[in-house]
Write an enzyme that holds these catalytic residues in place. Structure first.
Site, PDB file in Angstrom:
ATOM      1  N   SER A   1       0.823  -1.215   0.000  1.00  0.00           N
ATOM      2  CA  SER A   1       0.000   0.000   0.000  1.00  0.00           C
ATOM      3  C   SER A   1       0.858   1.267   0.000  1.00  0.00           C
ATOM      4  O   SER A   1       0.538   2.249  -0.669  1.00  0.00           O
ATOM      5  CB  SER A   1      -0.948  -0.014   1.195  1.00  0.00           C
ATOM      6  OG  SER A   1      -0.206  -0.160   2.385  1.00  0.00           O
TER       7      SER A   1
ATOM      8  N   THR B   1       7.726 -12.094 -12.160  1.00  0.00           N
ATOM      9  CA  THR B   1       7.941 -10.923 -13.009  1.00  0.00           C
ATOM     10  C   THR B   1       6.950  -9.841 -12.613  1.00  0.00           C
ATOM     11  O   THR B   1       5.750 -10.120 -12.439  1.00  0.00           O
ATOM     12  CB  THR B   1       7.793 -11.296 -14.497  1.00  0.00           C
ATOM     13  OG1 THR B   1       8.838 -12.217 -14.826  1.00  0.00           O
ATOM     14  CG2 THR B   1       7.917 -10.086 -15.406  1.00  0.00           C
TER      15      THR B   1
ATOM     16  N   GLU C   1       5.211  -6.196 -13.471  1.00  0.00           N
ATOM     17  CA  GLU C   1       4.980  -5.199 -14.533  1.00  0.00           C
ATOM     18  C   GLU C   1       4.840  -3.852 -13.828  1.00  0.00           C
ATOM     19  O   GLU C   1       3.753  -3.485 -13.387  1.00  0.00           O
ATOM     20  CB  GLU C   1       3.718  -5.515 -15.322  1.00  0.00           C
ATOM     21  CG  GLU C   1       3.718  -6.872 -16.001  1.00  0.00           C
ATOM     22  CD  GLU C   1       3.058  -7.957 -15.175  1.00  0.00           C
ATOM     23  OE1 GLU C   1       2.064  -7.666 -14.495  1.00  0.00           O
ATOM     24  OE2 GLU C   1       3.546  -9.088 -15.191  1.00  0.00           O
TER      25      GLU C   1
ATOM     26  N   GLN D   1       3.221  -7.786  -1.681  1.00  0.00           N
ATOM     27  CA  GLN D   1       2.787  -8.782  -0.697  1.00  0.00           C
ATOM     28  C   GLN D   1       2.255  -9.994  -1.437  1.00  0.00           C
ATOM     29  O   GLN D   1       1.565  -9.849  -2.461  1.00  0.00           O
ATOM     30  CB  GLN D   1       1.661  -8.206   0.161  1.00  0.00           C
ATOM     31  CG  GLN D   1       2.145  -7.211   1.185  1.00  0.00           C
ATOM     32  CD  GLN D   1       0.982  -6.625   1.947  1.00  0.00           C
ATOM     33  OE1 GLN D   1      -0.020  -6.218   1.351  1.00  0.00           O
ATOM     34  NE2 GLN D   1       1.094  -6.597   3.254  1.00  0.00           N
TER      35      GLN D   1
END
Lengths: 235, 357
Positions: free
Chosen positions: A111, A135, A137, A156
């Site tokens: 967060s 991976t 993005e 997380q």
């Protein structure tokens, strides 16, 4: 399908690798602080794939994309990577994950990171049996350039049990065991759509790409070159 | 491409350039006098096992820094005197030429043995791979012990001992106090067959060959080196005295590392049923090399549509095993440095998490 608690995650981590129910998360740095009640914190790795400007005026999702679409970059711990505003980069977690065959996972942006308007993951679901560094993005959707420090907490991992999951006899090798960020692997659109009975697939009309530089080492090359004259990479 | 890959970088040039830059940059440090530099071919950088050969290059630095040449010189003179005794006359020129050969060969052998002390038997196996020495083996797989000596494998050059002589010395070291041989001997691979073949080559089967005209005493010089080889073994043992060979860690975790690789999992943390351990680099490298030589098929068999006899498929998975091992080595550096790691008898393990919140 229920979220695995900290204790359930630890119990899975304490199973021998030979057992299909075993979970691996390694390296688990600052292990005593890495767990929440229902999640494990993950860190940003040191390897990145920077998207290249495509040789055509659009991104073509074909087999070529995985070969030449990105520039590899290693950012050692203690250094940073600048991601300009509204730009993207592929990264990977430091942690290598091996999911049991009866557990799936979801990766979420931490967060604190999300509140900087940075998206860490847009394909967050991890299938049972997956193994590899994840991976990421990464997209800087804010209006200011952003510094990424490898080694910092960015995501997380939430794990879910999958009741009645059957263990496959063999794993799919497409994305098996990556330790660096992986470029997307596409088939040619024609090839993929043919399986649906679509025999004619259109491609935008655009001038053929002129490759006058090797995408790997940037050596200037003749337009008709099929291999780089310097590093011998296939074009 | 070969010229670029094997370009010789002159250390003195780099030092000069660095000193020149230091002279114009205010408050900059001078080039460190004892900084060693190692150049490796670009083509080699991504091949994990071949990078074991870097340990040999570190050996050159150690040889020079700790003046091993001076330590060996009395024994070199003694060996030369004995081997050249059969010559009608012994001139200063002959002695100089022969001494240079012996010292050069001795340095190369020292570096090889030093590398085995540092990274274990995977150095010897990587050597077999780099020089394509499996070509000496009988191509008929039913004749496991057969081999034929190729000229390249038994010829000494002016600067380097013959490949098989070097391997023979590797085996001598591995069979000796280091204690690795009992592990190497059980690896089911033709690379180990090459080591065994090398160990059985007689000194008399080696020869000295260069493009130039060799002096009549070249053979005697070679015999002098055969007499010197045990001294090189001894000097290397003295330099590395007190260093951990890594065998113990390998014995503890080798099997677990292989079990991880068989499942395409990074072996940086292995669980032995009680604790989560962080295997060290030597254990990782040697277990990984053993796995790729004898068990790659187990990994490939667990993946859809992979054919173990297809070179392209094998190469892909061998590459993946190398990546998994490289990642584990990188992880190890992080894991043992962090505060939570617990050291037990030279190995590192993770803190017990069951009692923490």
């Amino acid at each position: 399908m229920a979220v695995l608690s900290r204790e359930q995650i630890l119990a899975r981590l304490n199973k021998p690798i030979t057992e299909p129910e075993s979970l691996v998360i390694s390296p688990l740095l600052q292990a005593t602080k890495a767990f929440d009640t229902d999640s494990v914190d993950l860190r940003l790795g040191t390897h990145f794939l920077l998207p290249r400007v495509p040789p055509r005026p659009y991104f073509y999702p074909g087999s070529e994309a995985s070969k030449h679409g990105h520039q590899r970059l290693h950012v050692p711990l203690g250094r940073y990577l600048v991601v300009p505003a509204h730009e993207t980069v592929l990264g990977a977690t430091v942690e290598f994950i091996k999911l049991p065959n009866d557990v799936s996972g979801q990766i979420l942006t931490k967060s604190s990171v999300a509140r900087m308007f940075v998206v860490i993951e847009t394909a967050p679901w991890i299938h049972p049996g997956y193994r590899g560094c994840l991976t990421l993005e990464i997209a800087n959707v804010s209006n200011t350039p952003l510094l990424l420090y490898p080694g910092r907490l960015v995501a997380q991992l939430i794990l879910f049990d999958v009741p009645d999951a059957k263990s496959p006899k063999k794993q799919s090798g497409t994305y098996m065991g990556p330790v660096y960020p992986e470029a997307p692997k596409f088939k040619e659109p024609t090839q993929e759509l043919e399986t649906l009975g679509i025999v004619e697939t259109k491609e935008p009309k655009a001038p053929k790409p002129v490759r006058n530089r090797c995408p790997e080492c940037l050596t200037k090359l003749p337009a008709d070159a099929t291999r780089c004259t310097f590093c011998n990479s296939e074009l | 491409m070969d010229e670029v890959n094997y370009l010789q970088v002159r250390v003195s040039e780099i030092r000069r350039t660095a000193d020149r830059l230091a002279s114009i940059i205010p408050d900059s440090d001078p080039f460190p006098a004892d900084l060693g530099m190692i150049g490796i071919p670009y083509s080699q950088s991504s091949a994990l096992y071949l990078n074991c050969l870097i340990a040999h290059e570190i050996g050159h630095f150690v040889f020079q820094r700790f003046n091993q040449k001076q330590k060996m010189l009395p024994e070199v003179e003694r060996c030369l005197k004995a081997s050249l005794a059969s010559q009608p006359t012994t001139t200063a020129e002959m002695l100089d030429w022969s001494r240079d050969r012996l010292l050069s060969w001795a340095e190369e052998l020292f570096c090889d043995l030093f590398a085995i002390f540092i990274v274990g038997p995977c150095y010897a196996l990587a050597y077999v791979e780099l020089f394509g020495l499996t070509t000496i083996l009988n191509p008929d797989p039913s004749v496991r012990s057969g081999y034929s000596l190729t000229p390249e494998s038994i010829f000494f050059s002016r600067s380097h001992p013959a490949d098989l002589f070097r391997l023979k010395q590797h085996v001598t070291l591995l069979q000796g106090s280091v204690g690795w041989w009992k592990k190497v001997d059980t690896i089911k691979s033709h690379y180990v067959d090459v080591l065994k073949a090398a160990a059985s080559v007689l000194d008399a089967q080696f020869a000295f060959f260069t493009d130039e005209q060799l002096p009549t005493y070249a053979g005697a010089t070679l015999r002098g080196f055969f007499a010197l080889a045990p001294t090189v073994q001894k000097v290397t043992s003295e330099v590395t005295k007190g260093l951990d060979s890594g065998l113990l860690e390998y014995e503890k975790f080798g099997g677990l590392i292989e079990a991880h690789l068989e499942r395409a999992v990074v072996p940086s943390t292995v669980f032995d049923g009680k604790d989560h351990w962080y295997p060290d680099t030597v254990a990782l490298l040697n277990a990984s090399m053993k796995f790729s030589l004898e068990s790659l098929e187990k990994l490939m068999d667990s993946v859809k549509d992979q054919k173990t006899l297809l070179a392209g498929h094998r190469s892909r998975w061998l590459n993946r095993v190398e990546f998994l091992t490289s990642k584990a080595i990188e992880d190890h550096q992080l894991l043992v440095k962090e505060k939570g790691a617990i050291s037990v008898g030279g190995s590192f393990k993770r803190a017990d998490l069951s009692s923490t919140e």
